[in-house]
Scaffold this active site. Structure first.
Site, PDB file in Angstrom:
ATOM      1  N   GLY A  14       0.816  -1.220   0.000  1.00 13.38           N
ATOM      2  CA  GLY A  14       0.000   0.000   0.000  1.00 13.38           C
ATOM      3  C   GLY A  14       0.845   1.263   0.000  1.00 13.38           C
ATOM      4  CD  GLN A  15      -1.453   6.559  -1.076  1.00 11.12           C
ATOM      5  OE1 GLN A  15      -0.705   7.500  -1.322  1.00 11.12           O
ATOM      6  NE2 GLN A  15      -2.652   6.704  -0.558  1.00 11.12           N
ATOM      7  CB  ILE A  16       1.060   3.954   4.764  1.00 11.81           C
ATOM      8  CG1 ILE A  16      -0.090   4.973   4.787  1.00 11.81           C
ATOM      9  CG2 ILE A  16       1.923   4.100   6.012  1.00 11.81           C
ATOM     10  CD1 ILE A  16      -1.044   4.830   5.957  1.00 11.81           C
ATOM     11  NE  ARG A  98     -18.204   5.055  12.024  1.00 14.31           N
ATOM     12  CZ  ARG A  98     -16.903   5.243  11.917  1.00 14.31           C
ATOM     13  NH1 ARG A  98     -16.355   5.462  10.733  1.00 14.31           N
ATOM     14  NH2 ARG A  98     -16.128   5.247  12.979  1.00 14.31           N
ATOM     15  CG  ASN A 131      -8.296   4.703   9.844  1.00 12.42           C
ATOM     16  OD1 ASN A 131      -8.175   4.776  11.063  1.00 12.42           O
ATOM     17  ND2 ASN A 131      -7.799   5.593   9.009  1.00 12.42           N
ATOM     18  CG  ASP A 159      -4.736  12.067  14.570  1.00 11.52           C
ATOM     19  OD1 ASP A 159      -5.152  12.424  13.467  1.00 11.52           O
ATOM     20  OD2 ASP A 159      -4.800  10.883  14.971  1.00 11.52           O
ATOM     21  NE  ARG A 162      -2.555  15.087   9.612  1.00 13.65           N
ATOM     22  CZ  ARG A 162      -3.352  14.119   9.171  1.00 13.65           C
ATOM     23  NH1 ARG A 162      -4.341  13.659   9.926  1.00 13.65           N
ATOM     24  NH2 ARG A 162      -3.173  13.605   7.964  1.00 13.65           N
ATOM     25  CG  HIS A 187      -6.974   7.925  13.546  1.00 15.07           C
ATOM     26  ND1 HIS A 187      -6.211   9.048  13.389  1.00 15.07           N
ATOM     27  CD2 HIS A 187      -7.112   7.399  12.308  1.00 15.07           C
ATOM     28  CE1 HIS A 187      -5.884   9.183  12.114  1.00 15.07           C
ATOM     29  NE2 HIS A 187      -6.432   8.197  11.436  1.00 15.07           N
TER      30      HIS A 187
HETATM   31  P1  NDP Z   1      -2.767   3.174   2.730  1.00 16.84           P
HETATM   32  O1  NDP Z   1      -1.445   2.530   2.811  1.00 16.84           O
HETATM   33  O2  NDP Z   1      -2.854   4.559   2.213  1.00 16.84           O
HETATM   34  O3  NDP Z   1      -3.453   3.172   4.188  1.00 16.84           O
HETATM   35  C1  NDP Z   1      -3.497   2.009   4.954  1.00 16.84           C
HETATM   36  C2  NDP Z   1      -4.425   2.207   6.122  1.00 16.84           C
HETATM   37  O4  NDP Z   1      -3.910   3.189   6.989  1.00 16.84           O
HETATM   38  C3  NDP Z   1      -5.832   2.653   5.720  1.00 16.84           C
HETATM   39  O5  NDP Z   1      -6.757   1.940   6.525  1.00 16.84           O
HETATM   40  C4  NDP Z   1      -5.803   4.113   6.092  1.00 16.84           C
HETATM   41  O6  NDP Z   1      -7.096   4.592   6.420  1.00 16.84           O
HETATM   42  C5  NDP Z   1      -4.970   4.052   7.333  1.00 16.84           C
HETATM   43  N1  NDP Z   1      -4.538   5.328   7.894  1.00 16.84           N
HETATM   44  C6  NDP Z   1      -4.517   5.601   9.199  1.00 16.84           C
HETATM   45  N2  NDP Z   1      -4.084   6.812   9.442  1.00 16.84           N
HETATM   46  C7  NDP Z   1      -3.825   7.350   8.256  1.00 16.84           C
HETATM   47  C8  NDP Z   1      -3.373   8.617   7.871  1.00 16.84           C
HETATM   48  N3  NDP Z   1      -3.126   9.539   8.770  1.00 16.84           N
HETATM   49  N4  NDP Z   1      -3.205   8.852   6.575  1.00 16.84           N
HETATM   50  C9  NDP Z   1      -3.490   7.895   5.674  1.00 16.84           C
HETATM   51  N5  NDP Z   1      -3.931   6.684   5.999  1.00 16.84           N
HETATM   52  C10 NDP Z   1      -4.106   6.412   7.274  1.00 16.84           C
HETATM   53  O7  NDP Z   1      -3.809   2.257   1.961  1.00 16.84           O
HETATM   54  P2  NDP Z   1      -3.659   1.501   0.581  1.00 16.84           P
HETATM   55  O8  NDP Z   1      -5.071   1.212   0.172  1.00 16.84           O
HETATM   56  O9  NDP Z   1      -2.696   2.165  -0.322  1.00 16.84           O
HETATM   57  O10 NDP Z   1      -2.976   0.139   1.014  1.00 16.84           O
HETATM   58  C11 NDP Z   1      -3.591  -0.793   1.822  1.00 16.84           C
HETATM   59  C12 NDP Z   1      -2.971  -2.148   1.553  1.00 16.84           C
HETATM   60  O11 NDP Z   1      -3.570  -3.055   2.454  1.00 16.84           O
HETATM   61  C13 NDP Z   1      -3.198  -2.650   0.140  1.00 16.84           C
HETATM   62  O12 NDP Z   1      -1.966  -3.019  -0.422  1.00 16.84           O
HETATM   63  C14 NDP Z   1      -4.110  -3.852   0.327  1.00 16.84           C
HETATM   64  O13 NDP Z   1      -3.817  -4.897  -0.578  1.00 16.84           O
HETATM   65  C15 NDP Z   1      -3.822  -4.236   1.748  1.00 16.84           C
HETATM   66  N6  NDP Z   1      -4.929  -4.909   2.391  1.00 16.84           N
HETATM   67  C16 NDP Z   1      -4.621  -5.903   3.213  1.00 16.84           C
HETATM   68  C17 NDP Z   1      -5.594  -6.617   3.835  1.00 16.84           C
HETATM   69  C18 NDP Z   1      -5.204  -7.716   4.729  1.00 16.84           C
HETATM   70  O14 NDP Z   1      -4.160  -7.640   5.351  1.00 16.84           O
HETATM   71  N7  NDP Z   1      -5.968  -8.760   4.878  1.00 16.84           N
HETATM   72  C19 NDP Z   1      -7.006  -6.348   3.602  1.00 16.84           C
HETATM   73  C20 NDP Z   1      -7.246  -5.234   2.769  1.00 16.84           C
HETATM   74  C21 NDP Z   1      -6.209  -4.530   2.191  1.00 16.84           C
HETATM   75  P3  NDP Z   1      -8.037   5.350   5.374  1.00 16.84           P
HETATM   76  O15 NDP Z   1      -8.485   4.297   4.393  1.00 16.84           O
HETATM   77  O16 NDP Z   1      -9.128   5.838   6.245  1.00 16.84           O
HETATM   78  O17 NDP Z   1      -7.190   6.436   4.752  1.00 16.84           O
END
Ligand code: NDP
Length: 325
Positions: A14-16, A98, A131, A159, A162, A187
């Site tokens: 994922g992005q983070i 939700r 989340n 948070d 920030r 959060h």
């Molecule tokens: P991100 O990496 O952008 O974010 C991951 C999580 O962090 C989201 O739930 C996001 O919440 C949360 N989050 C918490 N605080 C923050 C913040 N301050 N800023 C941004 N995000 C925050 O999500 P991606 O969709 O890019 O990546 C998620 C990955 O997880 C994917 O690669 C997917 O395949 C994987 N995944 C794994 C699962 C599993 O383990 N079984 C199930 C589903 C997905 P919010 O969405 O509210 O921004």
């Protein structure tokens, strides 16, 4: 050379994680002489993307990166880990209620809690970012009865930083001059960034800023900062979230600065009237790798009302997933 330390990251494609993994491999968490093993968990559909990230990690030839393991099995990902970063979560999609978001994520964190319980180091530190982070952490903790509840936390560090940065900007000082800011509760947009005990260069923050600014600008700015980033960038915050993850965990390992605290969502012990067991963001100090909720702060009626609103929201979230426990 020291023995490598095992670190698990979920949602690794994922992005983070795209920021987090490179910082972990560069030694930003455990320092420049501690080798690590990265154990990366993803869902099968994200494996190809994860392989590309592994190629990039390898291309960096990080001195500290001893080994990378990729898997879709939580028991492999969490095997003997000392640190577990639970980042992956199902995002809310168009039309999703939700309650659906809560229960779909609940299933993920229940399985991960069970796996941590079975195979993680008994001293593991588990930080939940995905989340709804507080409730996800609540579920994982409750499915890991053989681990101490103090092994778990959910992230409100972004948070918190920030909250520091917005106050520093308002007062025209560097962030390092701001101390004792705190973020209470969930959060979510309900979170309460509280300046009643904050200090700027040793002076009470609320003696330096207008009360109207605190209530009508500062609090909503922190609560909705994530949405503002999405509006401006077209995607949610990622690098700042990864930074906060590193800052939360280094603070948990190394401790808080003398006279200051940080915000962490941790199991409530009943402090400030918050129901015991809820994962609630409190001001905490950290020493010897253990967090301690800061006790005995005076809270006025304005603050108490906001603390209560957060407690109610978290009880509602818990109610929505209780049948899964
Ligand atoms: P991100 O990496 O952008 O974010 C991951 C999580 O962090 C989201 O739930 C996001 O919440 C949360 N989050 C918490 N605080 C923050 C913040 N301050 N800023 C941004 N995000 C925050 O999500 P991606 O969709 O890019 O990546 C998620 C990955 O997880 C994917 O690669 C997917 O395949 C994987 N995944 C794994 C699962 C599993 O383990 N079984 C199930 C589903 C997905 P919010 O969405 O509210 O921004």
């Amino acid at each position: 050379m020291k023995t490598p330390v095992d670190i698990a990251v979920t949602g690794a494609a994922g992005q983070i994680s795209y920021s987090l993994l490179f910082r972990l491999a560069a030694g930003d968490l455990l320092g420049p002489d501690q080798p690590i093993v990265l154990r990366l968990l993803e869902i099968p559909s994200a494996m190809e993307a994860l392989k590309a990230i592994v190629m990039e990690l390898n291309d960096c030839a990080f001195h500290l990166l001893h080994k990378i393991i990729i898997t879709d099995n939580p028991k492999v990902a969490f095997d003997n880990v000392d640190y577990a970063f639970l980042v992956g979560a199902r995002p809310r999609t168009h039309g999703m209620l939700r309650s659906d978001l809560l229960s779909q994520n609940a299933e993920i964190f229940i399985v991960q809690g069970q796996a941590l319980n079975e195979v993680a180091s008994r001293d593991v530190k588990v930080l939940v970012t995905g989340n709804p982070a507080n409730t996800n952490a609540y579920l994982a903790l409750n499915k890991a009865p053989d681990l101490a509840p103090e092994c778990f936390a959910a992230m409100t560090m972004l948070d918190h930083t920030r909250a520091i940065s917005q106050l520093a900007e308002k007062c025209g000082v560097p962030s390092r001059d701001v101390k004792n800011v705190m973020v209470w509760g969930n959060h979510s947009c309900m979170q309460y960034p509280d300046l009643h005990h904050a200090r700027v260069k040793g002076q009470a923050a609320l003696s330096l800023v207008d009360d109207q600014w605190f209530v009508n600008e500062y609090i909503p700015t922190i609560q909705h900062r994530g949405t503002e980033v999405i509006k401006a960038r077209g995607q949610s915050s990622a690098a700042s979230a990864a930074n906060a993850i590193i800052r939360h965990m280094t603070t948990w390992i190394q401790g808080t600065e003398e006279g200051d605290w940080v915000s962490m969502a941790v199991p409530s012990d009943g402090s400030y009237g918050i129901e015991p067991g809820l994962i609630y963001s409190f001001p905490v100090t950290v020493s010897n790798g253990q967090y301690h909720i800061v006790k005995g702060l005076d809270l006025n009626a304005f603050s108490l009302e906001r603390l209560k609103q957060n407690e109610v929201e978290l009880i509602e979230e818990r109610q929505a997933v209780r049948h899964l426990l």
